[in-house]
Design a protein around this motif. Structure first.
Motif, mmCIF file in Angstrom:
data_model
loop_
_atom_site.group_PDB
_atom_site.id
_atom_site.type_symbol
_atom_site.label_atom_id
_atom_site.label_comp_id
_atom_site.label_asym_id
_atom_site.label_seq_id
_atom_site.Cartn_x
_atom_site.Cartn_y
_atom_site.Cartn_z
ATOM 1 N N THR A 136 0.838 -1.196 0.000
ATOM 2 C CA THR A 136 0.000 0.000 0.000
ATOM 3 C C THR A 136 0.873 1.246 0.000
ATOM 4 O OG1 THR A 136 -1.822 1.143 1.123
ATOM 5 C CG2 THR A 136 -0.166 0.136 2.523
ATOM 6 N N ARG A 139 -0.740 7.647 2.574
ATOM 7 C CA ARG A 139 -1.353 8.905 2.149
ATOM 8 C C ARG A 139 -0.366 10.053 2.160
ATOM 9 N NH1 ARG A 139 -6.943 9.438 5.355
ATOM 10 N NH2 ARG A 139 -5.760 8.433 7.020
ATOM 11 N N THR A 151 0.052 0.258 9.726
ATOM 12 C CA THR A 151 -0.062 -0.130 8.319
ATOM 13 C C THR A 151 0.394 -1.567 8.114
ATOM 14 O OG1 THR A 151 0.320 2.164 7.627
ATOM 15 C CG2 THR A 151 0.646 0.444 5.967
ATOM 16 N N GLU A 276 -3.605 9.246 12.662
ATOM 17 C CA GLU A 276 -3.525 9.768 11.312
ATOM 18 C C GLU A 276 -2.614 10.987 11.216
ATOM 19 O OE1 GLU A 276 -4.595 8.149 8.941
ATOM 20 O OE2 GLU A 276 -5.903 6.732 9.957
#
Length: 278
Positions: A136, A139, A151, A276
């Motif tokens: 992945t 972001r 993650t 985040e």
């Protein structure tokens, strides 16, 4: 496609894998499956190796016996005790000795050490899954360890689900890290006991992260599993005590999976809480 030069075809395959998955791959070119597999390990993580039968004495035979595909980790000491320490030693071993100590399997391995392997290539065979993985792109580039760990946990869970769906276990795990400047690093490890569970995959990924992460900002993470075997064969590779432990563990995991399927993924939670913001 098949009219291409083998090396050109291999390069094209590498480019396709990198474009679609952002992962490197090594490729072996040889006259049979065994030699091709051995060749693919010679220039990891992104090399191309041609291994011809006339080259095996020079390129294959000097390799230690534990690097030969088909030689289990738990049998390495048995081979060495017979003074068979390299693939060349096996290639030149006496048939009577191999038959006495390892049965027909010993003779088959000797043939492979001499470059003989008449097994057909079947890309559609269930047992021929070579690897299962996920990657992945984050972001934002990050050095935040909590985000990285979270993650990896998510990736481990996704890989676990695919392994479980295919009913296979992994004997190797690879971690891929792409940095903010597009530099790519891969770290891999062969395992003594095959694994499938999310927790085991996550712990292996953490171990590889500690070895491979420079502390720089990360853009992409990936977890891949390789050297896959079906579940029924995975248990046979465990010793008696581990076997009993894994059976109990698998019963618990089966119950947990049933709860998740009935009530949703959030019914049971453990692990890192993702933040985040850095």
């Amino acid at each position: 496609m098949y009219k291409k030069d083998p090396i050109q075809l291999a390069r094209s395959m590498q480019e396709d894998v990198f474009t679609q998955l952002k992962l490197p791959c090594s490729i072996g070119i040889a006259p049979n499956k065994f030699l091709a597999k051995m060749a693919s390990d010679m220039k990891k993580p992104n090399g191309i190796t041609v291994l011809r039968k006339r080259d095996i004495a020079e390129k294959l035979w000097p390799l230690p016996i534990n690097e030969m595909h088909g030689i289990g980790r738990r049998t390495v000491d048995k081979w060495r005790n017979l003074h068979i320490s390299t693939i060349g030693d096996l290639a030149n071993a006496e048939n009577e000795l191999l038959l006495k100590k390892f049965g027909e399997r010993g003779l088959e391995l000797k043939k492979r050490a001499n470059g003989e392997d008449d097994r057909p290539v079947n890309p559609h065979a269930y047992s021929e899954y070579k690897s299962i993985g996920h990657s992945t792109t984050l972001r934002a580039d990050t050095r935040n360890k909590q985000i990285i760990m979270s993650t990896l946990q998510e990736l481990a869970n996704r890989v676990h689900k695919r392994l479980r769906k295919k009913d296979v276990f992994a004997r190797g795990v690879q971690l891929t890290i792409r940095y903010f400047d597009w530099k790519l690093v891969t770290k891999s490890r062969k395992l003594e006991s095959p694994i499938q569970e999310q927790e085991d995959l996550f712990l292996e990924a953490i171990t590889l992260l500690e070895k491979g992460w420079s502390g720089e900002s990360v853009r992409l993470l990936g977890i891949s599993t390789y050297d896959l075997i079906e579940k029924k064969y995975a248990y046979k590779q465990l010793d008696l005590f581990t076997y009993k432990e894994e059976i109990k563990k698998d019963d618990i995991n089966e119950m947990v999976q049933q709860l998740k399927e009935r009530f949703g993924e959030d019914i049971i939670q453990k692990g890192w809480k993702k933040e985040e913001t850095e």
